[in-house]
Design a protein around this motif. Structure first.
Motif, PDB file in Angstrom:
ATOM      1  N   TYR A 221      -9.488   7.016  -9.933  1.00  0.00           N
ATOM      2  CA  TYR A 221      -9.704   5.567  -9.935  1.00  0.00           C
ATOM      3  C   TYR A 221     -11.033   5.191 -10.587  1.00  0.00           C
ATOM      4  CZ  TYR A 221      -5.641   5.543  -6.941  1.00  0.00           C
ATOM      5  OH  TYR A 221      -4.358   5.714  -6.475  1.00  0.00           O
ATOM      6  N   ARG A 222     -12.028   6.013 -10.418  1.00  0.00           N
ATOM      7  CA  ARG A 222     -13.297   5.741 -11.085  1.00  0.00           C
ATOM      8  C   ARG A 222     -13.176   5.841 -12.588  1.00  0.00           C
ATOM      9  NH1 ARG A 222     -16.789   9.499  -6.923  1.00  0.00           N
ATOM     10  NH2 ARG A 222     -16.880   8.000  -5.193  1.00  0.00           N
ATOM     11  N   SER A 223     -12.179   6.576 -13.063  1.00  0.00           N
ATOM     12  CA  SER A 223     -12.009   6.718 -14.507  1.00  0.00           C
ATOM     13  C   SER A 223     -11.655   5.392 -15.177  1.00  0.00           C
ATOM     14  CB  SER A 223     -10.922   7.759 -14.804  1.00  0.00           C
ATOM     15  OG  SER A 223      -9.664   7.328 -14.300  1.00  0.00           O
ATOM     16  N   TYR A 224     -11.111   4.448 -14.410  1.00  0.00           N
ATOM     17  CA  TYR A 224     -10.809   3.138 -14.988  1.00  0.00           C
ATOM     18  C   TYR A 224     -12.073   2.476 -15.531  1.00  0.00           C
ATOM     19  CZ  TYR A 224      -5.945   2.775 -13.320  1.00  0.00           C
ATOM     20  OH  TYR A 224      -4.599   2.954 -13.126  1.00  0.00           O
ATOM     21  N   ALA A 225     -13.174   2.656 -14.824  1.00  0.00           N
ATOM     22  CA  ALA A 225     -14.428   2.023 -15.240  1.00  0.00           C
ATOM     23  C   ALA A 225     -14.964   2.604 -16.535  1.00  0.00           C
ATOM     24  CB  ALA A 225     -15.472   2.154 -14.135  1.00  0.00           C
ATOM     25  N   GLN A 226     -14.477   3.788 -16.924  1.00  0.00           N
ATOM     26  CA  GLN A 226     -14.923   4.426 -18.163  1.00  0.00           C
ATOM     27  C   GLN A 226     -14.018   4.100 -19.345  1.00  0.00           C
ATOM     28  OE1 GLN A 226     -17.836   5.927 -17.924  1.00  0.00           O
ATOM     29  NE2 GLN A 226     -17.816   5.574 -15.707  1.00  0.00           N
ATOM     30  N   VAL A 235     -14.003  -1.318 -10.454  1.00  0.00           N
ATOM     31  CA  VAL A 235     -13.577  -0.378  -9.415  1.00  0.00           C
ATOM     32  C   VAL A 235     -14.500  -0.529  -8.218  1.00  0.00           C
ATOM     33  CG1 VAL A 235     -13.125   2.033  -8.844  1.00  0.00           C
ATOM     34  CG2 VAL A 235     -12.750   1.224 -11.190  1.00  0.00           C
ATOM     35  N   GLU A 236     -13.921  -0.720  -7.067  1.00  0.00           N
ATOM     36  CA  GLU A 236     -14.720  -0.872  -5.851  1.00  0.00           C
ATOM     37  C   GLU A 236     -14.013  -0.200  -4.674  1.00  0.00           C
ATOM     38  OE1 GLU A 236     -15.094  -5.016  -4.858  1.00  0.00           O
ATOM     39  OE2 GLU A 236     -13.162  -5.494  -5.801  1.00  0.00           O
ATOM     40  N   PRO A 237     -14.772   0.405  -3.771  1.00  0.00           N
ATOM     41  CA  PRO A 237     -14.160   1.026  -2.586  1.00  0.00           C
ATOM     42  C   PRO A 237     -13.671  -0.029  -1.594  1.00  0.00           C
ATOM     43  CG  PRO A 237     -16.552   1.180  -2.474  1.00  0.00           C
ATOM     44  CD  PRO A 237     -16.232   0.590  -3.814  1.00  0.00           C
ATOM     45  N   LEU A 247      -9.988  -0.081  -5.066  1.00  0.00           N
ATOM     46  CA  LEU A 247      -9.317  -1.226  -5.667  1.00  0.00           C
ATOM     47  C   LEU A 247      -9.763  -1.331  -7.121  1.00  0.00           C
ATOM     48  CD1 LEU A 247      -7.485  -3.720  -5.017  1.00  0.00           C
ATOM     49  CD2 LEU A 247      -9.622  -5.018  -4.713  1.00  0.00           C
ATOM     50  N   VAL A 248      -8.789  -1.347  -8.004  1.00  0.00           N
ATOM     51  CA  VAL A 248      -9.058  -1.468  -9.441  1.00  0.00           C
ATOM     52  C   VAL A 248      -8.528  -2.829  -9.896  1.00  0.00           C
ATOM     53  CG1 VAL A 248      -8.644  -0.508 -11.732  1.00  0.00           C
ATOM     54  CG2 VAL A 248      -8.870   1.015  -9.747  1.00  0.00           C
ATOM     55  N   THR A 249      -9.396  -3.615 -10.517  1.00  0.00           N
ATOM     56  CA  THR A 249      -9.019  -4.956 -10.955  1.00  0.00           C
ATOM     57  C   THR A 249      -9.353  -5.132 -12.426  1.00  0.00           C
ATOM     58  OG1 THR A 249      -9.527  -5.816  -8.747  1.00  0.00           O
ATOM     59  CG2 THR A 249      -9.295  -7.422 -10.525  1.00  0.00           C
ATOM     60  N   VAL A 262      -4.685  -2.646  -8.908  1.00  0.00           N
ATOM     61  CA  VAL A 262      -4.195  -1.366  -8.380  1.00  0.00           C
ATOM     62  C   VAL A 262      -4.952  -1.055  -7.097  1.00  0.00           C
ATOM     63  CG1 VAL A 262      -3.867   1.094  -8.820  1.00  0.00           C
ATOM     64  CG2 VAL A 262      -3.732  -0.544 -10.719  1.00  0.00           C
ATOM     65  N   LEU A 263      -4.219  -0.637  -6.068  1.00  0.00           N
ATOM     66  CA  LEU A 263      -4.823  -0.214  -4.806  1.00  0.00           C
ATOM     67  C   LEU A 263      -4.374   1.203  -4.501  1.00  0.00           C
ATOM     68  CD1 LEU A 263      -6.446  -0.787  -2.182  1.00  0.00           C
ATOM     69  CD2 LEU A 263      -4.304  -1.629  -1.184  1.00  0.00           C
ATOM     70  N   GLY A 264      -5.333   2.110  -4.349  1.00  0.00           N
ATOM     71  CA  GLY A 264      -5.025   3.495  -4.007  1.00  0.00           C
ATOM     72  C   GLY A 264      -5.616   3.857  -2.657  1.00  0.00           C
ATOM     73  N   VAL A 265      -4.829   4.552  -1.829  1.00  0.00           N
ATOM     74  CA  VAL A 265      -5.249   4.916  -0.478  1.00  0.00           C
ATOM     75  C   VAL A 265      -4.972   6.403  -0.263  1.00  0.00           C
ATOM     76  CG1 VAL A 265      -5.008   4.456   2.001  1.00  0.00           C
ATOM     77  CG2 VAL A 265      -4.656   2.600   0.338  1.00  0.00           C
ATOM     78  N   ARG A 266      -5.941   7.067   0.348  1.00  0.00           N
ATOM     79  CA  ARG A 266      -5.719   8.463   0.784  1.00  0.00           C
ATOM     80  C   ARG A 266      -5.986   8.546   2.276  1.00  0.00           C
ATOM     81  NH1 ARG A 266      -8.388  12.832   2.358  1.00  0.00           N
ATOM     82  NH2 ARG A 266     -10.423  11.833   2.039  1.00  0.00           N
ATOM     83  N   ASP A 267      -5.024   9.101   2.997  1.00  0.00           N
ATOM     84  CA  ASP A 267      -5.173   9.302   4.436  1.00  0.00           C
ATOM     85  C   ASP A 267      -4.741  10.740   4.736  1.00  0.00           C
ATOM     86  OD1 ASP A 267      -5.744   8.819   7.056  1.00  0.00           O
ATOM     87  OD2 ASP A 267      -3.934   7.656   7.482  1.00  0.00           O
ATOM     88  N   GLY A 268      -5.723  11.620   4.933  1.00  0.00           N
ATOM     89  CA  GLY A 268      -5.404  13.031   5.067  1.00  0.00           C
ATOM     90  C   GLY A 268      -4.867  13.555   3.748  1.00  0.00           C
TER      91      GLY A 268
END
Length: 310
Positions: A221-226, A235-237, A247-249, A262-268
């Motif tokens: 997700y951080r790659s979007y900012a590049q 990109v913001e947490p 969250l990527v906007t 785009v919203l990405g979530v990781r849980d475990g």
């Protein structure tokens, strides 16, 4: 018969005769040695004798032949000929090398337990699925309430450009990775008759069973900012969703006619992503902006993940 003169006695002690040859050497400064008529005699070097190691190497000094030897106190490393104040034995007659062997066995057992727990002995790590289960129909588990509250509904599949059902789901179970998808075409109830608009919602979820996704999750997700193009992303947490969420906007301009969030979530070891992509031919004031869309995605993701545990 009488014998003339006295007969010699063969057992009589003979008078002491002085030694022949040169006089004996003078006694050494250390004084005469007991039992030696000439004092101390220098010891001759044995050419076949083994050289004695210098002091400090942990070997006891050479003792006279036949005399018992004892190790030097504190000489040599512990477990090899004696430790501090030692004779090489530890405890009640147990050799120090046996104690060292026992310590090595215990350390190996502890390390083996650690490797077994982490999968380092060829075993596979246990996936942290947090109670999530494979959903054969992710669309059925998706929460549509936030979008309905914003006056969006499912577009009639008979009139939409997409073929098949709307929403449409798919998935696949695998010993390494369970995959789930849900695609939906939404339409705004506030859209005019002459207004062309398209709103797509893509959702996907993965249950990782062999590999922990944590080390690489944030990077994607951080790659979007590049991104090096005319399109810029922010990109913001996001807090309050799983272990981590981003969250990527896509940044909008004054003449923007759509939004992309785009919203990405990781849980475990579960990862979940939902993407909103919309376009409108007119700048309809009723179209939600990126901030409103982000709120809808967060609410829907939270409710969807709860359903995936049921």
């Amino acid at each position: 018969m009488s014998n003339s003169g006295e007969q010699p006695n063969p057992y009589a002690q003979q008078p002491h005769q002085p030694p022949q040859g040169p006089p004996p050497p003078p006694p050494s400064p250390a004084g005469p040695q007991p039992g030696s008529p000439y004092g101390q005699v220098p010891q001759q070097q044995n050419p076949y004798a083994q050289p004695q190691p210098p002091a400090g190497y942990g070997y006891p000094a050479a003792a006279p032949h036949g005399a018992p030897t004892a190790p030097m106190p504190g000489a040599g490393p512990a477990g090899y000929g004696g430790g501090p104040g030692g004779s090489g034995n530890t405890g009640k007659g147990m050799p120090s090398w046996l104690w060292a062997l026992g310590g090595a066995v215990i350390a190996s057992a502890v390390w083996a337990g650690v490797l077994a727990a982490t999968g380092g002995l060829g075993g596979e790590p246990s996936p942290d699925l947090r109670g999530y289960r494979y959903q054969s129909d992710l669309c059925r588990s998706t929460s549509w309430t936030p979008f309905e509250d914003a006056r969006f509904k499912m577009e009639d599949s008979s009139t939409s450009d997409s073929s098949g059902e709307n929403p449409e789901s798919s998935g696949h179970e695998d010993p390494a990775l369970d995959s789930m998808w849900c695609n939906a075409d939404l339409v705004s109830e506030d859209a005019g008759d002459n207004d062309y608009s398209s709103t797509l919602l893509y959702s996907k979820a993965f249950l990782h069973k062999k590999t922990d996704p944590a080390p690489e999750f944030a990077a994607q997700y951080r790659s979007y900012a590049q991104e090096r193009s005319s399109t810029h992303y922010k990109v913001e947490p996001v807090r309050g969703l799983g272990d981590e969420a981003y969250l990527v906007t896509r940044e909008e301009t004054a003449d923007s006619k759509g939004s992309y969030v785009v919203l990405g979530v990781r849980d475990g070891w579960l990862t979940y992503e939902t993407t909103w992509s919309s376009y409108s031919s007119s700048n309809n004031s009723g179209r939600p902006d990126s901030t409103e869309v982000a709120d809808m995605l967060r609410t829907s993701a939270k409710e969807t993940l709860a359903k995936m545990k049921g």
